[in-house]
Design a protein around this motif. Structure first.
Motif, PDB file in Angstrom:
ATOM      1  N   ARG A 145      -2.508  -6.118  -6.696  1.00 16.59           N
ATOM      2  CA  ARG A 145      -3.558  -5.913  -5.689  1.00 16.59           C
ATOM      3  C   ARG A 145      -3.878  -7.231  -4.999  1.00 16.59           C
ATOM      4  O   ARG A 145      -4.360  -8.174  -5.623  1.00 16.59           O
ATOM      5  N   ARG A 165       2.563  -4.160   5.392  1.00 20.42           N
ATOM      6  CA  ARG A 165       1.446  -3.397   4.836  1.00 20.42           C
ATOM      7  C   ARG A 165       1.993  -2.103   4.238  1.00 20.42           C
ATOM      8  O   ARG A 165       2.941  -1.517   4.758  1.00 20.42           O
ATOM      9  N   TYR A 166       1.358  -1.661   3.161  1.00 22.88           N
ATOM     10  CA  TYR A 166       1.691  -0.368   2.584  1.00 22.88           C
ATOM     11  C   TYR A 166       1.271   0.731   3.560  1.00 22.88           C
ATOM     12  O   TYR A 166       0.194   0.676   4.154  1.00 22.88           O
ATOM     13  N   CYS A 167       2.143   1.733   3.715  1.00 18.87           N
ATOM     14  CA  CYS A 167       1.860   2.786   4.695  1.00 18.87           C
ATOM     15  C   CYS A 167       2.474   4.106   4.248  1.00 18.87           C
ATOM     16  O   CYS A 167       3.237   4.172   3.274  1.00 18.87           O
ATOM     17  N   LEU A 173      -1.465   3.773   8.075  1.00 18.77           N
ATOM     18  CA  LEU A 173      -2.104   3.098   6.953  1.00 18.77           C
ATOM     19  C   LEU A 173      -3.124   4.034   6.326  1.00 18.77           C
ATOM     20  O   LEU A 173      -3.941   4.626   7.026  1.00 18.77           O
ATOM     21  N   ASN A 178      -1.474   3.171  -0.374  1.00 15.54           N
ATOM     22  CA  ASN A 178      -1.709   1.854  -0.959  1.00 15.54           C
ATOM     23  C   ASN A 178      -1.644   1.974  -2.481  1.00 15.54           C
ATOM     24  O   ASN A 178      -2.572   2.492  -3.099  1.00 15.54           O
ATOM     25  N   HIS A 184      -6.817  -4.212   2.927  1.00 20.58           N
ATOM     26  CA  HIS A 184      -6.178  -3.899   4.217  1.00 20.58           C
ATOM     27  C   HIS A 184      -4.706  -3.530   4.055  1.00 20.58           C
ATOM     28  O   HIS A 184      -3.898  -3.764   4.948  1.00 20.58           O
ATOM     29  N   ASN A 185      -4.346  -2.984   2.877  1.00 19.58           N
ATOM     30  CA  ASN A 185      -2.981  -2.523   2.604  1.00 19.58           C
ATOM     31  C   ASN A 185      -1.937  -3.639   2.662  1.00 19.58           C
ATOM     32  O   ASN A 185      -0.744  -3.393   2.857  1.00 19.58           O
TER      33      ASN A 185
END
Length: 229
Positions: A145, A165-167, A173, A178, A184-185
């Motif tokens: 994290r 970013r995780y999406c 998003l 996440n 904010h991913n």
């Protein structure tokens, strides 16, 4: 060019990194952290694993190995550095990048494939993609994290230092996409220089065609791009 893959006590993705790089015809060798960086090192990987058993905090003890001073100096001189998973934790703990990676929101170890959205395509690590592309890369972590205070995150984003970013599969998003609760991913960030990056997902596990897909190849080819500059 020769990429040095630094092995600490507890590293377990160092050989994976070498295999992935050599598959791309990039010379790589494992370097024991106590031996220092070999002369002629043109790239550095801080690999995944559990350096020093993740005691204190993941990456905290390895970050104080003398070789990290050499890594920081090499980074200042333009040598590309990529920290992956535990290497990303080491990178943050040693000051190569901002923020910190801490315990997953689920408090569980998570091992799965995730989708990442490419946030910019003008860095060595992302030049093989286009901004907004969605790639699939595996994760395997218990402390993935990404955390950083709001002011520093705003500056990080203003400076364009968020790489991935995780999406969801369509690039949206969402909290569901996440896997660890990262702020904010965020899945990967740049250091002060575009030649330094850390990321929690494992691009080396998405490089060999028969093992995990090939979406991570373009990230590792960043070592070639920096070498050509």
């Amino acid at each position: 060019m020769t990429v040095s893959v630094i092995r600490f006590g507890g590293s377990n993705c160092d050989r994976d990194a070498v295999a992935a790089l050599e598959h791309l015809d990039i010379d790589a060798e494992i370097v024991w952290h106590e031996d220092g960086l070999p002369e002629g090192t043109t790239g550095i990987v801080l690999p995944g694993g559990f350096s020093y058993g993740d005691y204190l905090r993941a990456g905290a003890i390895a970050a104080h190995s003398p070789i990290l001073e050499e890594v920081r100096e090499a980074a200042k001189n333009g040598v590309p550095v990529l920290g992956v998973c535990n290497g990303a934790q080491v990178g943050c703990e040693s000051g190569l990048t901002d923020g910190v990676f801490t315990t997953n929101e689920s408090a569980r170890f998570q091992c799965e494939h995730v989708y990442l959205r490419v946030e910019r395509d003008d860095t060595p690590w992302t030049a093989g993609y286009e901004t907004g592309d969605v790639i699939e890369i595996p994760i395997a972590h218990g402390e993935g994290r990404y955390e950083i205070d709001d002011d520093r995150l705003t500056q990080l984003e203003t400076d364009g230092r968020v790489l991935f970013r995780y999406c969801d599969a369509d690039g949206t998003l969402s909290a569901e996409a996440n896997p660890n609760g990262s702020k904010h991913n965020v899945a990967g960030v740049l250091g002060d220089h575009e030649t330094v990056a850390v990321m929690m997902p494992h691009p080396e596990r998405a490089t060999l065609p028969d093992v995990g897909g090939t979406d991570g190849q373009a990230i590792l080819r960043g070592f070639e791009r920096v070498d050509r500059q």
